[in-house]
Design a protein around this motif. Structure first.
Motif, PDB file in Angstrom:
ATOM      1  N   ILE A   5       0.844  -1.201   0.000  1.00 44.56           N
ATOM      2  CA  ILE A   5       0.000   0.000   0.000  1.00 44.56           C
ATOM      3  C   ILE A   5       0.879   1.252   0.000  1.00 44.56           C
ATOM      4  N   LEU A   6       1.924   1.239   0.824  1.00 39.92           N
ATOM      5  CA  LEU A   6       2.850   2.376   0.861  1.00 39.92           C
ATOM      6  C   LEU A   6       3.574   2.536  -0.476  1.00 39.92           C
ATOM      7  N   MET A   7       3.856   1.391  -1.119  1.00 37.40           N
ATOM      8  CA  MET A   7       4.489   1.446  -2.429  1.00 37.40           C
ATOM      9  C   MET A   7       3.587   2.126  -3.439  1.00 37.40           C
ATOM     10  N   GLY A   8       2.285   1.779  -3.390  1.00 40.24           N
ATOM     11  CA  GLY A   8       1.341   2.412  -4.296  1.00 40.24           C
ATOM     12  C   GLY A   8       1.266   3.912  -4.081  1.00 40.24           C
ATOM     13  N   LEU A   9       1.259   4.335  -2.825  1.00 42.69           N
ATOM     14  CA  LEU A   9       1.263   5.764  -2.511  1.00 42.69           C
ATOM     15  C   LEU A   9       2.540   6.435  -3.009  1.00 42.69           C
ATOM     16  N   TYR A  10       3.633   5.679  -2.940  1.00 45.37           N
ATOM     17  CA  TYR A  10       4.945   6.166  -3.370  1.00 45.37           C
ATOM     18  C   TYR A  10       4.987   6.341  -4.889  1.00 45.37           C
ATOM     19  N   VAL A  11       4.514   5.321  -5.600  1.00 47.47           N
ATOM     20  CA  VAL A  11       4.521   5.372  -7.065  1.00 47.47           C
ATOM     21  C   VAL A  11       3.612   6.504  -7.569  1.00 47.47           C
ATOM     22  N   ALA A  12       2.466   6.666  -6.917  1.00 51.73           N
ATOM     23  CA  ALA A  12       1.529   7.712  -7.313  1.00 51.73           C
ATOM     24  C   ALA A  12       1.991   9.099  -6.882  1.00 51.73           C
ATOM     25  N   GLN A  13       3.057   9.149  -6.072  1.00 48.87           N
ATOM     26  CA  GLN A  13       3.604  10.407  -5.549  1.00 48.87           C
ATOM     27  C   GLN A  13       2.625  11.120  -4.620  1.00 48.87           C
ATOM     28  N   TRP A  14       1.863  10.319  -3.864  1.00 51.24           N
ATOM     29  CA  TRP A  14       0.956  10.876  -2.871  1.00 51.24           C
ATOM     30  C   TRP A  14       1.611  10.951  -1.501  1.00 51.24           C
ATOM     31  N   TRP A  15       2.535  10.001  -1.217  1.00 56.08           N
ATOM     32  CA  TRP A  15       3.226   9.991   0.078  1.00 56.08           C
ATOM     33  C   TRP A  15       4.572   9.301  -0.126  1.00 56.08           C
ATOM     34  N   GLN A  16       5.642  10.001   0.145  1.00 56.14           N
ATOM     35  CA  GLN A  16       6.983   9.512  -0.165  1.00 56.14           C
ATOM     36  C   GLN A  16       7.699   8.926   1.051  1.00 56.14           C
ATOM     37  N   ILE A  17       6.942   8.294   1.945  1.00 50.65           N
ATOM     38  CA  ILE A  17       7.538   7.769   3.161  1.00 50.65           C
ATOM     39  C   ILE A  17       8.585   6.685   2.884  1.00 50.65           C
ATOM     40  N   LEU A  18       8.458   5.991   1.743  1.00 50.97           N
ATOM     41  CA  LEU A  18       9.403   4.914   1.443  1.00 50.97           C
ATOM     42  C   LEU A  18      10.808   5.435   1.163  1.00 50.97           C
ATOM     43  N   THR A  19      10.948   6.744   1.008  1.00 50.31           N
ATOM     44  CA  THR A  19      12.306   7.290   0.833  1.00 50.31           C
ATOM     45  C   THR A  19      13.153   7.036   2.077  1.00 50.31           C
ATOM     46  N   ARG A  20      12.497   6.836   3.218  1.00 50.34           N
ATOM     47  CA  ARG A  20      13.242   6.509   4.433  1.00 50.34           C
ATOM     48  C   ARG A  20      13.904   5.146   4.316  1.00 50.34           C
ATOM     49  N   LEU A  21      13.212   4.206   3.655  1.00 48.52           N
ATOM     50  CA  LEU A  21      13.830   2.904   3.400  1.00 48.52           C
ATOM     51  C   LEU A  21      15.031   3.046   2.484  1.00 48.52           C
ATOM     52  N   GLU A  22      14.915   3.926   1.498  1.00 49.26           N
ATOM     53  CA  GLU A  22      16.025   4.144   0.574  1.00 49.26           C
ATOM     54  C   GLU A  22      17.240   4.710   1.305  1.00 49.26           C
ATOM     55  N   ARG A  23      16.998   5.607   2.242  1.00 46.50           N
ATOM     56  CA  ARG A  23      18.115   6.162   2.997  1.00 46.50           C
ATOM     57  C   ARG A  23      18.800   5.088   3.833  1.00 46.50           C
ATOM     58  N   ALA A  24      18.005   4.162   4.374  1.00 49.28           N
ATOM     59  CA  ALA A  24      18.591   3.066   5.157  1.00 49.28           C
ATOM     60  C   ALA A  24      19.456   2.175   4.270  1.00 49.28           C
ATOM     61  N   GLY A  25      18.998   1.934   3.043  1.00 52.74           N
ATOM     62  CA  GLY A  25      19.775   1.101   2.117  1.00 52.74           C
ATOM     63  C   GLY A  25      21.018   1.781   1.609  1.00 52.74           C
ATOM     64  N   GLY A  26      21.114   3.088   1.807  1.00 51.07           N
ATOM     65  CA  GLY A  26      22.295   3.818   1.354  1.00 51.07           C
ATOM     66  C   GLY A  26      23.574   3.395   2.047  1.00 51.07           C
ATOM     67  N   VAL A  27      23.447   2.750   3.198  1.00 47.28           N
ATOM     68  CA  VAL A  27      24.635   2.291   3.922  1.00 47.28           C
ATOM     69  C   VAL A  27      25.412   1.288   3.075  1.00 47.28           C
ATOM     70  N   LEU A  28      24.713   0.296   2.513  1.00 43.70           N
ATOM     71  CA  LEU A  28      25.357  -0.697   1.650  1.00 43.70           C
ATOM     72  C   LEU A  28      25.818  -0.071   0.341  1.00 43.70           C
ATOM     73  N   TRP A  29      25.000   0.818  -0.218  1.00 44.98           N
ATOM     74  CA  TRP A  29      25.303   1.408  -1.515  1.00 44.98           C
ATOM     75  C   TRP A  29      26.577   2.244  -1.479  1.00 44.98           C
ATOM     76  N   ARG A  30      26.927   2.802  -0.343  1.00 47.50           N
ATOM     77  CA  ARG A  30      28.161   3.582  -0.237  1.00 47.50           C
ATOM     78  C   ARG A  30      29.379   2.732  -0.575  1.00 47.50           C
ATOM     79  N   TYR A  31      29.299   1.445  -0.283  1.00 45.66           N
ATOM     80  CA  TYR A  31      30.424   0.551  -0.571  1.00 45.66           C
ATOM     81  C   TYR A  31      30.379   0.031  -2.011  1.00 45.66           C
TER      82      TYR A  31
END
Length: 213
Positions: A81-107
Motif C-alpha cells: 500500500i505504501l508502495m502504491g502511494l509512493y509510485v503515485a507520488q501521494w506519500w513519499q515515506i518509502l524514501t526513508r527505506l532508501e536512505r537506510a539502504g544507502g549504507v550498503l550502496w556507499r560501498y
C-alpha cells in the motif's frame, strides 16, 4: 502479481535506473549495438533481485516457522500500500527505506563507477548486478512482500517476476530514453499504477488484519 507490480512500478524505475540504462546503450556509436549491452545490464540487475529474494526468503521462512507468518503477510500488505502511494507520488515515506539502504550502496557505488563506460558485455552484466542493490523503496517493498512466500526459492522467483515486469520499460529506456521517461512521468500513468498496487496490498493483507479479529 509480481510481474504486474514490476510493470506498474516501472514509472518509478525509469526515474531511478533509466539514466544508467540509457548510458549503457549510448556507450556505442550505433544504438543497435548498444541493445545487447542493455540486455546484459538488465540480466545482471534481475539476477541481483533474485539473490536478494532468496536471502530474505530464508529469513522469512525462519520467521514463519516461528509463528509470525500472519504478521509478516500483514507487513507485506502494508508495504505494498505504501508502495502504491509512493509510485503515485501521494506519500513519499518509502524514501526513508532508501536512505537506510544507502549504507550498503556507499560501498558498492565506487565499484559500479569503475565499470563505466559499460562498453562490453561482461562490464554491462556486472554493472547491472551491482546496480540492482541501488537503494530503492520499490524494490525493498517487493522484497518484504516476497519474504512472505514461504520458501526462499519462491521468494527468488517472485523477485525475478518483479524484475521481468520492469524489463519492458528498462529496455526501451535504453533506446528511447526521453520518450519513455516523459510517458512514465505523466500524473495519470503514475496515479493509475499507484492505485492498482494499493489494491494488491489490500488483497495481500490477511483477513484478520482487515476485520480486526
Amino acid at each position: 502479481m509480481a510481474i504486474l507490480i514490476g510493470l506498474l512500478g516501472a514509472t518509478h524505475c525509469v526515474g531511478m535506473c533509466g539514466g544508467i540504462a540509457a548510458s549503457v546503450s549510448m556507450s556505442q556509436d550505433d544504438s543497435r549495438r548498444g541493445i545487447p549491452l542493455v540486455i546484459a545490464y538488465n540480466i545482471g540487475r534481475i539476477s541481483s533481485y533474485a539473490v536478494a529474494g532468496a536471502l530474505i526468503g530464508l529469513l522469512g521462512y525462519q520467521l514463519s516457522s516461528g509463528g509470525v507468518g500472519i504478521l509478516l503477510r500483514t507487513l507485506a500488505g502494508v508495504l505494498l500500500i505504501l508502495m502504491g502511494l509512493y509510485v503515485a507520488q501521494w506519500w513519499q515515506i518509502l524514501t526513508r527505506l532508501e536512505r537506510a539502504g544507502g549504507v550498503l550502496w556507499r560501498y558498492l557505488r565506487p565499484l559500479a563507477s569503475r565499470l563505466l563506460p559499460a562498453d562490453t558485455l561482461p562490464k554491462a552484466l556486472l554493472l547491472g548486478g551491482l546496480w540492482g542493490w541501488l537503494p530503492c523503496g520499490l524494490v525493498y517493498s517487493t522484497l518484504i512482500w516476497s519474504s512472505a512466500a514461504g520458501h526462499w526459492y519462491d521468494s527468488a522467483l517472485l523477485m525475478i517476476g518483479f524484475g521481468l515486469g520492469t524489463l519492458p520499460a528498462m529496455l526501451t529506456t535504453g533506446v528511447l530514453a526521453q520518450q519513455v521517461r516523459a510517458l512514465m512521468q505523466r500524473k495519470g500513468v503514475r496515479r493509475g499504477a499507484g492505485m492498482l498496487i494499493i489494491l494488491f496490498g489490500v488483497y495481500t493483507l490477511p483477513l484478520s488484519a482487515l476485520t480486526g479479529h
